[in-house]
Motif scaffolding. Structure first.
Motif, PDB file in Angstrom:
ATOM      1  N   PRO A 121       0.802  -1.236   0.000  1.00 47.82           N
ATOM      2  CA  PRO A 121       0.000   0.000   0.000  1.00 47.82           C
ATOM      3  C   PRO A 121       0.835   1.286   0.000  1.00 47.82           C
ATOM      4  N   LEU A 122       2.108   1.195   0.393  1.00 46.13           N
ATOM      5  CA  LEU A 122       2.970   2.379   0.423  1.00 46.13           C
ATOM      6  C   LEU A 122       3.703   2.605  -0.899  1.00 46.13           C
ATOM      7  N   LEU A 123       3.608   1.654  -1.815  1.00 42.78           N
ATOM      8  CA  LEU A 123       4.262   1.795  -3.114  1.00 42.78           C
ATOM      9  C   LEU A 123       3.414   2.676  -4.018  1.00 42.78           C
ATOM     10  N   VAL A 124       4.063   3.546  -4.750  1.00 41.79           N
ATOM     11  CA  VAL A 124       3.364   4.490  -5.626  1.00 41.79           C
ATOM     12  C   VAL A 124       3.948   4.382  -7.025  1.00 41.79           C
ATOM     13  N   GLN A 125       3.359   5.116  -7.942  1.00 43.63           N
ATOM     14  CA  GLN A 125       3.894   5.130  -9.296  1.00 43.63           C
ATOM     15  C   GLN A 125       5.349   5.586  -9.271  1.00 43.63           C
ATOM     16  N   GLY A 126       6.212   4.793  -9.874  1.00 42.77           N
ATOM     17  CA  GLY A 126       7.637   5.075  -9.860  1.00 42.77           C
ATOM     18  C   GLY A 126       8.410   4.288  -8.821  1.00 42.77           C
ATOM     19  N   SER A 127       7.714   3.661  -7.865  1.00 45.16           N
ATOM     20  CA  SER A 127       8.397   2.829  -6.866  1.00 45.16           C
ATOM     21  C   SER A 127       8.975   1.583  -7.534  1.00 45.16           C
ATOM     22  N   ARG A 128       9.991   1.017  -6.889  1.00 42.19           N
ATOM     23  CA  ARG A 128      10.625  -0.195  -7.427  1.00 42.19           C
ATOM     24  C   ARG A 128      10.843  -1.221  -6.318  1.00 42.19           C
ATOM     25  N   VAL A 129      10.600  -2.482  -6.661  1.00 44.59           N
ATOM     26  CA  VAL A 129      10.891  -3.602  -5.775  1.00 44.59           C
ATOM     27  C   VAL A 129      12.001  -4.415  -6.434  1.00 44.59           C
ATOM     28  N   VAL A 130      13.109  -4.587  -5.718  1.00 40.83           N
ATOM     29  CA  VAL A 130      14.281  -5.278  -6.250  1.00 40.83           C
ATOM     30  C   VAL A 130      14.528  -6.525  -5.416  1.00 40.83           C
ATOM     31  N   VAL A 131      14.510  -7.687  -6.060  1.00 40.82           N
ATOM     32  CA  VAL A 131      14.669  -8.968  -5.375  1.00 40.82           C
ATOM     33  C   VAL A 131      16.040  -9.538  -5.722  1.00 40.82           C
ATOM     34  N   VAL A 132      16.904  -9.646  -4.717  1.00 43.23           N
ATOM     35  CA  VAL A 132      18.248 -10.171  -4.938  1.00 43.23           C
ATOM     36  C   VAL A 132      18.178 -11.696  -4.951  1.00 43.23           C
ATOM     37  N   SER A 133      18.345 -12.274  -6.126  1.00 43.62           N
ATOM     38  CA  SER A 133      18.336 -13.720  -6.295  1.00 43.62           C
ATOM     39  C   SER A 133      19.762 -14.199  -6.540  1.00 43.62           C
ATOM     40  N   SER A 134      19.946 -15.159  -7.424  1.00 41.63           N
ATOM     41  CA  SER A 134      21.274 -15.692  -7.726  1.00 41.63           C
ATOM     42  C   SER A 134      21.188 -16.564  -8.973  1.00 41.63           C
ATOM     43  N   GLU A 135      22.309 -16.677  -9.659  1.00 38.82           N
ATOM     44  CA  GLU A 135      22.382 -17.629 -10.770  1.00 38.82           C
ATOM     45  C   GLU A 135      22.190 -19.059 -10.272  1.00 38.82           C
ATOM     46  N   ASN A 187      12.748 -16.627  -5.445  1.00 39.10           N
ATOM     47  CA  ASN A 187      12.924 -15.184  -5.589  1.00 39.10           C
ATOM     48  C   ASN A 187      12.540 -14.718  -6.986  1.00 39.10           C
ATOM     49  N   VAL A 188      13.015 -15.427  -8.001  1.00 39.15           N
ATOM     50  CA  VAL A 188      12.743 -15.015  -9.380  1.00 39.15           C
ATOM     51  C   VAL A 188      11.269 -15.223  -9.723  1.00 39.15           C
ATOM     52  N   LEU A 189      10.706 -16.353  -9.278  1.00 44.12           N
ATOM     53  CA  LEU A 189       9.287 -16.623  -9.534  1.00 44.12           C
ATOM     54  C   LEU A 189       8.400 -15.589  -8.844  1.00 44.12           C
ATOM     55  N   PHE A 190       8.751 -15.228  -7.617  1.00 47.01           N
ATOM     56  CA  PHE A 190       7.998 -14.212  -6.891  1.00 47.01           C
ATOM     57  C   PHE A 190       8.036 -12.875  -7.617  1.00 47.01           C
ATOM     58  N   ALA A 191       9.239 -12.469  -8.045  1.00 51.50           N
ATOM     59  CA  ALA A 191       9.377 -11.197  -8.765  1.00 51.50           C
ATOM     60  C   ALA A 191       8.568 -11.217 -10.050  1.00 51.50           C
ATOM     61  N   ARG A 192       8.546 -12.356 -10.717  1.00 52.33           N
ATOM     62  CA  ARG A 192       7.795 -12.480 -11.969  1.00 52.33           C
ATOM     63  C   ARG A 192       6.300 -12.275 -11.731  1.00 52.33           C
ATOM     64  N   GLN A 193       5.766 -12.937 -10.707  1.00 57.64           N
ATOM     65  CA  GLN A 193       4.334 -12.824 -10.436  1.00 57.64           C
ATOM     66  C   GLN A 193       3.978 -11.452  -9.889  1.00 57.64           C
ATOM     67  N   LEU A 194       4.831 -10.901  -9.023  1.00 58.81           N
ATOM     68  CA  LEU A 194       4.559  -9.584  -8.469  1.00 58.81           C
ATOM     69  C   LEU A 194       4.543  -8.527  -9.571  1.00 58.81           C
ATOM     70  N   ALA A 195       5.451  -8.647 -10.532  1.00 55.55           N
ATOM     71  CA  ALA A 195       5.481  -7.699 -11.650  1.00 55.55           C
ATOM     72  C   ALA A 195       4.171  -7.737 -12.423  1.00 55.55           C
ATOM     73  N   LYS A 196       3.619  -8.930 -12.606  1.00 56.92           N
ATOM     74  CA  LYS A 196       2.338  -9.049 -13.306  1.00 56.92           C
ATOM     75  C   LYS A 196       1.214  -8.429 -12.490  1.00 56.92           C
ATOM     76  N   ASN A 197       1.232  -8.677 -11.183  1.00 57.79           N
ATOM     77  CA  ASN A 197       0.169  -8.156 -10.320  1.00 57.79           C
ATOM     78  C   ASN A 197       0.142  -6.624 -10.310  1.00 57.79           C
ATOM     79  N   LEU A 198       1.335  -6.017 -10.373  1.00 56.55           N
ATOM     80  CA  LEU A 198       1.432  -4.561 -10.255  1.00 56.55           C
ATOM     81  C   LEU A 198       1.487  -3.863 -11.604  1.00 56.55           C
ATOM     82  N   GLN A 199       1.384  -4.636 -12.655  1.00 56.96           N
ATOM     83  CA  GLN A 199       1.435  -4.049 -13.989  1.00 56.96           C
ATOM     84  C   GLN A 199       0.294  -3.041 -14.159  1.00 56.96           C
ATOM     85  N   GLY A 200       0.606  -1.919 -14.728  1.00 58.63           N
ATOM     86  CA  GLY A 200      -0.406  -0.886 -14.908  1.00 58.63           C
ATOM     87  C   GLY A 200      -0.433   0.134 -13.792  1.00 58.63           C
ATOM     88  N   LYS A 201       0.301  -0.135 -12.692  1.00 53.48           N
ATOM     89  CA  LYS A 201       0.353   0.808 -11.571  1.00 53.48           C
ATOM     90  C   LYS A 201       1.616   1.664 -11.577  1.00 53.48           C
TER      91      LYS A 201
END
Length: 426
Positions: free
Chosen positions: A242-256, A294-308
């Motif tokens: 709820p605190l994320l706004v347009q322009g906010s970024r979520v960065v998930v540190v994963s690994s190869e 981590n990567v799967l979570f970032a993938r789904q979260l990006a879809k959920n927040l698309q358009g925001k």
């Protein structure tokens, strides 16, 4: 992605000068013809710079009407607008951008010339290693940085280190708040604290992690590597959404390491909950699986927040970087020590996190996996949308199984129906 081969075309022809308006638009003056134009005389591209001056600079109009620029950190004075050094071509398409950095780039190089004053960033595990370098680099450029750490004493020591090392008093922008990722209740408490103090979060960097642990249970009875590296970060993000706004970024540190995971629909739930896994547990596999999460979570979260207008990225910081990550087993400590001369420094390892969190060319982009500040393809399993959806809903089930169905932050977060498939089908 359309990446240009080099920057050689940017060189101006003889007699041309690059200038910038107060509003940040770059134009070109031809001293031979006394004409000006908005497009680069060689590339035909338009450029723009950030509206504000780099952190530490001031624009001064003298009594004679001359405009000068003063760098209060180095006490340097110039007549050239320092923003010109960081001009970026305007893109025809969101996915068009040049690769400006690589494996040797540092976090401070990525941030060079950026003013992050007024921005608020949360970094988990910011008291040491890559997290500390990430936090220090952001704070050095004016960002308010929240050190989300289990060990508050270590976090305060790290902030004091910044205070004694940097010329500018940037440590005043650093705040330590307790967060224990092995406890979902602690995650809730941290989320409540943030909501009571801040109305907006611009950057969330999910950096903390554990590696090489023997089979260990958390305070919630889950397997430690899975909960700390994935589940608690997942829950933390939902609480702070709820605190994320347009322009906010979520960065998930994963690994190869996510490429070597053996996580499937059939073993996702038992991985974290079933005592049967004790007999077959290997800490390296647990780590690889958590990094895939981590990567799967970032993938789904990006879809959920698309358009925001909220961007989500995952990344690989570097191979076997010398941090405290290997401290749990002497063999890992020895291996990390042997390869240390051939791996990234902490500043280099923090560069991709910083790039994902701040690079202006990533505006309007989301759901990308980065390595060495460059987009790259994640593993095939990490691109599996059904697996990402299954992980999302399973994570919600796990949290509700511990905190109850009324756990805060999970209202209407379940996504559709998930279908468990066998290992062979994946």
């Amino acid at each position: 992605m359309n990446l240009a081969d080099s920057d050689s075309d940017d060189e101006l022809p003889p007699g041309w000068e690059e200038r910038v308006t107060v509003g940040g638009y770059v134009y070109y003056a031809n001293h031979l013809t006394k004409n000006t134009q908005w497009t680069h005389p060689r590339t035909g591209k338009k450029k723009k710079v950030a509206g504000s001056l780099p952190f530490g600079w001031e624009r001064i109009v003298t009594q004679t009407g001359q405009i000068i620029y003063v760098n209060h950190e180095t006490e340097r004075t110039t007549y050239t607008d320092p923003r010109l050094a960081f001009a970026i071509e305007e893109k025809e398409h969101a996915t068009d951008f040049r690769q400006r950095f690589d494996a040797s780039s540092t976090a401070l190089q990525v941030l060079h010339g950026r003013d992050l004053s007024g921005k608020v960033a949360i970094i988990t595990g910011a008291n040491a290693g890559i997290g500390f370098e990430t936090a220090r680099s952001l704070a050095k450029h004016g960002c308010t940085v929240i050190f989300a750490c289990r060990n508050l004493y270590a976090a305060e020591e790290s902030i004091e280190k910044i205070r004694t090392e940097e010329r500018l008093n940037i440590a005043d922008n650093c705040i330590a708040i307790h967060l224990d990722l092995s406890s979902l209740s602690s995650v809730v408490q941290f989320g409540n604290t943030i909501k009571s103090r801040y109305h907006q979060i611009d950057i969330i960097i999910l950096n903390a992690g554990v590696f090489g642990l023997p089979y260990t249970k958390t305070l919630d009875g889950l397997e430690m590597t899975f909960q700390v590296n994935h589940l608690s970060h997942f829950y933390l993000t939902l609480l702070l959404e709820p605190l994320l706004v347009q322009g906010s970024r979520v960065v998930v540190v994963s690994s190869e390491s996510h490429r070597f995971a053996n996580l499937t629909a059939s073993n996702l739930d038992p991985l974290a909950l079933s005592p049967e896994t004790w007999r077959h547990y290997w800490n390296m596999t647990a780590y690889n699986n958590s990094k895939l999460c981590n990567v799967l979570f970032a993938r789904q979260l990006a879809k959920n927040l698309q358009g925001k207008g909220i961007s989500v990225f995952s990344l690989h910081p570097g191979n076997m970087v010398s941090t405290g990550l290997s401290r749990h087993w002497w063999l890992y400590r020895l291996l990390f020590a042997v390869v240390r001369p051939f791996t990234k420094s902490l500043q280099q390892a923090a560069s991709t996190s910083i790039y994902c969190a701040t690079a202006p060319e990533l505006v309007e982009l989301t759901g990308i996996y980065f390595n060495n500040c460059c987009p790259c393809q994640e593993s095939e399993l990490a691109k599996n949308d059904e697996m990402a959806l299954l992980l999302w809903n399973t994570s919600i089930d796990m949290i509700q199984g511990i905190l109850g169905n009324n756990a805060p932050g999970l209202e209407e977060k379940r996504l559709g129906n998930t279908i468990f498939r066998s290992h062979q089908e994946y």
